[in-house]
Design a protein around this motif. Sequence first.
Motif, mmCIF file in Angstrom:
data_model
loop_
_atom_site.group_PDB
_atom_site.id
_atom_site.type_symbol
_atom_site.label_atom_id
_atom_site.label_comp_id
_atom_site.label_asym_id
_atom_site.label_seq_id
_atom_site.Cartn_x
_atom_site.Cartn_y
_atom_site.Cartn_z
ATOM 1 N N UNK A 123 -4.047 -4.328 0.646
ATOM 2 C CA UNK A 123 -4.667 -4.743 1.904
ATOM 3 C C UNK A 123 -4.573 -3.677 2.978
ATOM 4 N N UNK A 124 -3.399 -3.040 3.061
ATOM 5 C CA UNK A 124 -3.201 -2.009 4.078
ATOM 6 C C UNK A 124 -4.125 -0.824 3.833
ATOM 7 N N UNK A 166 -1.599 0.070 15.293
ATOM 8 C CA UNK A 166 -0.762 0.882 14.411
ATOM 9 C C UNK A 166 -1.354 2.274 14.269
ATOM 10 N N UNK A 167 -0.513 3.228 13.852
ATOM 11 C CA UNK A 167 -1.033 4.570 13.630
ATOM 12 C C UNK A 167 -1.844 4.603 12.330
ATOM 13 N N UNK A 168 -2.399 5.751 12.012
ATOM 14 C CA UNK A 168 -3.366 5.856 10.916
ATOM 15 C C UNK A 168 -2.736 5.858 9.525
ATOM 16 N N UNK A 169 -1.422 5.892 9.426
ATOM 17 C CA UNK A 169 -0.787 5.939 8.106
ATOM 18 C C UNK A 169 -0.860 4.579 7.425
ATOM 19 N N UNK A 170 -0.910 4.611 6.100
ATOM 20 C CA UNK A 170 -0.877 3.374 5.315
ATOM 21 C C UNK A 170 0.592 3.051 5.059
ATOM 22 N N UNK A 171 1.108 2.107 5.842
ATOM 23 C CA UNK A 171 2.539 1.818 5.798
ATOM 24 C C UNK A 171 2.746 0.300 5.744
ATOM 25 N N UNK A 172 3.627 -0.148 4.868
ATOM 26 C CA UNK A 172 3.941 -1.575 4.789
ATOM 27 C C UNK A 172 5.454 -1.746 4.853
ATOM 28 N N UNK A 173 5.887 -2.961 5.169
ATOM 29 C CA UNK A 173 7.309 -3.262 5.326
ATOM 30 C C UNK A 173 7.623 -4.535 4.540
ATOM 31 N N UNK A 207 -11.130 1.175 6.346
ATOM 32 C CA UNK A 207 -12.223 0.598 7.140
ATOM 33 C C UNK A 207 -12.103 1.000 8.604
ATOM 34 N N UNK A 208 -10.890 0.897 9.145
ATOM 35 C CA UNK A 208 -10.688 1.228 10.556
ATOM 36 C C UNK A 208 -11.023 2.692 10.824
ATOM 37 N N UNK A 209 -10.616 3.570 9.905
ATOM 38 C CA UNK A 209 -10.911 5.000 10.073
ATOM 39 C C UNK A 209 -12.420 5.246 10.009
ATOM 40 N N UNK A 210 -13.081 4.617 9.029
ATOM 41 C CA UNK A 210 -14.523 4.840 8.861
ATOM 42 C C UNK A 210 -15.329 4.297 10.039
ATOM 43 N N UNK A 211 -14.877 3.176 10.605
ATOM 44 C CA UNK A 211 -15.590 2.547 11.718
ATOM 45 C C UNK A 211 -15.138 3.078 13.074
ATOM 46 N N UNK A 212 -14.036 3.867 13.078
ATOM 47 C CA UNK A 212 -13.447 4.383 14.314
ATOM 48 C C UNK A 212 -13.065 3.232 15.249
#
Length: 338
Positions: A91-92, A319-326, A98-103
């Motif tokens: 999901x992340x 959140x920042x642009x990294x793909x990060x999960x917790x 998507x967020x990066x592509x859509x800005x």
Amino acid sequence: MNVLGIETSCDETGVAVFGTGEGLLAHAIYSQIALHAEYGGVVPELASRDHVRKLLPLIRQTLDEAGLAIADIDGVAYTAGPGLVGALLVGAGVARSLAWALDVPAIGVHHMEGHLLAPLMEDASTQPPFVALLVSGGHTQLVAVEAIGRYRLLGETLDDAAGEAFDKTAKMMDLPYPGGPQLAALAEQGRPGIFRFARPMTDRPGLDFSFSGLKTQVLLAWRDSDRSAQTRADIARAFEDAVVDTLAIKCERALDATGFETLVIAGGVGANKRLRAKLQAMAEKRGGRVSFPRPMFCTDNGAMIAYAGALRLQAGQHSDASVRVTPRWDMATLPEVA
């Protein structure tokens, strides 16, 4: 804002679009129950792979139902934890891409905060402060909600969560997967009072829970019974009554301890009919109120993630642009929504 919400923390793929001016625009859920049934529980690797297969088609379906194009999305919210690490990463990864592509901004949402806020999504009159009972397969917690993002843990389970106890008890009694809903349905046919089990940790002060001993009591009762269909239903009813009474007693104590008048119930076990009726009666007797999400929003879903994410994105958080999960994440560490 039109916020796309993505939930992939375990074995349900949930997608929704929430409009901050219009409310919930569309949502869809794909359950992996059939996939995991032959194993009697969730297999993490299979769960992750199924999210990969189902997530993009579900996003397209949800956008179509909302009457939106992908370019109409103003923000993306996704479950960043707690949960299965592989499932969360699916999901992340999609959300950040998507967020990066859509800005547009994206934000990782705490899964349990999503559950906690789900009743507020359709009931604007429910606002902090309130006591929240988060009760699911993985969590049983009482939380003082002083503001959105300001949470204080009052009590939690010391062993099995309530939903986990339902599932394990059902398995002991040879009920099919998923056991919890099967046991609750069977309890509808049970006669009250034929069996009686303890209400764990209600004979002492405090707001913590324990359900492992109750599970053992059921095991012994089932082992020594005639194992008839009616006996199975009677034991299921006694088990459900014990869990419901225990949760209600602790909820009332939490309201007394905080002085709050509103109780919010969230999580999969919040769909249980007997629990809802018991807590409604308790709240009315006290002159307070209790708020539940609709049963479809008690289990994991994208709508609660879209809503919780929309609140934080509107407040300027992202959140920042990294793909990060917790996978393990303390809800008390979340920032307050101003």
